[in-house]
Design a protein around this motif. Structure first.
Motif, PDB file in Angstrom:
ATOM      1  N   ARG A  23       0.834  -1.209   0.000  1.00 15.17           N
ATOM      2  CA  ARG A  23       0.000   0.000   0.000  1.00 15.17           C
ATOM      3  C   ARG A  23       0.866   1.254   0.000  1.00 15.17           C
ATOM      4  O   ARG A  23       0.604   2.207  -0.740  1.00 15.17           O
ATOM      5  CB  ARG A  23      -0.933  -0.008   1.204  1.00 15.17           C
ATOM      6  N   TYR A  55      -3.586  -5.414  -2.949  1.00 13.80           N
ATOM      7  CA  TYR A  55      -2.473  -4.965  -3.779  1.00 13.80           C
ATOM      8  C   TYR A  55      -1.730  -6.201  -4.270  1.00 13.80           C
ATOM      9  O   TYR A  55      -1.479  -7.129  -3.497  1.00 13.80           O
ATOM     10  CB  TYR A  55      -1.518  -4.073  -2.987  1.00 13.80           C
ATOM     11  N   PHE A  67       2.461   1.750  -3.373  1.00 21.65           N
ATOM     12  CA  PHE A  67       1.454   2.174  -4.342  1.00 21.65           C
ATOM     13  C   PHE A  67       1.129   3.656  -4.177  1.00 21.65           C
ATOM     14  O   PHE A  67       1.075   4.409  -5.153  1.00 21.65           O
ATOM     15  CB  PHE A  67       0.195   1.329  -4.158  1.00 21.65           C
ATOM     16  N   ARG A  78      -7.655   1.008  -1.688  1.00 20.98           N
ATOM     17  CA  ARG A  78      -7.655  -0.275  -2.383  1.00 20.98           C
ATOM     18  C   ARG A  78      -7.947  -1.354  -1.350  1.00 20.98           C
ATOM     19  O   ARG A  78      -7.640  -1.209  -0.175  1.00 20.98           O
ATOM     20  CB  ARG A  78      -6.300  -0.571  -3.014  1.00 20.98           C
TER      21      ARG A  78
END
Length: 208
Positions: free
Chosen positions: A10, A33, A13, A30
């Motif tokens: 995370r 991932y 990202f 999200r």
């Protein structure tokens, strides 16, 4: 959970560019991932690596598979195809997915394909061009992309990619394939329109 001192998927990202798609505050919302990588060696051998986590860093799966591939492009597309196949078997259809790859064109194509799926005429923001030999895996990737609520790809550096060692040394990491299967459902999050950026992005604009 993510290992101490190492960024979870995370975090990677949230701090990485997402080609063709602005990085708005709700990007970090999200559910899962998936980071993937593929390797190619001059003798035709290679490997595929994938790491899947929930947004709180809980590991869902790791894969490290020896694979004979003709070039690096096919290895990269094959790795993402594999990672999405595994994720699709363990995540609900309404999951929001963050993809992390260190292959620039692949990240761009994933996001362009996602945008094309939202367009009334199915048109991507630019012409999708894929390397020779990846057609089968690209069709599989696009089929998986359409099976989730939303997908966004981030481009990360190779040295940041936790799937990189898994792809490049499958003989060393083969044991990860024997880890028990896990179907982890992340806790619910508030997806109301009023969202706030994570601290790392609080002083940035959506187009950053």
């Amino acid at each position: 959970m993510a290992a101490h001192g190492r960024s979870g998927l995370r975090d990677l990202f949230d701090e990485s560019p997402t080609p063709h798609i602005a990085h708005p505050p709700e990007t970090h919302h999200r559910d899962y991932y998936v980071a993937t990588d593929g390797s190619f060696r001059a003798d035709g051998s290679g490997g595929l690596g994938a790491v899947i986590e929930t947004r709180d860093g809980t590991r869902v799966a790791r894969l490290s598979i020896a694979e004979t591939v003709p070039d690096n492009n096919i290895a990269e597309y094959r790795a993402l195809h594999l990672g999405l196949d595994v994720l699709a078997a363990r995540a609900p259809d309404d999951a929001r997915i963050g993809v992390l790859v260190d292959h620039d064109d692949l990240a761009e194509n994933v996001n362009a394909a996602v945008l094309a799926g939202r367009h009334p005429d199915g048109k991507p923001p630019h012409e999708l061009r894929t390397p020779p030999g990846v057609e089968h895996h690209w069709r599989g990737v696009r089929a998986r992309l359409s099976g989730f609520e939303t997908v966004r790809a981030a481009r990360i550096r190779s040295e940041q990619n936790p799937a990189h060692p898994l792809a490049n040394a499958p003989e060393q990491y083969e044991h990860v394939n024997r880890e028990p299967d896990r179907c982890v459902l992340p806790g619910r999050i508030d997806r109301s329109p009023q969202q706030f950026p994570p601290p790392s992005r609080a002083d940035r604009h959506a187009s950053d």
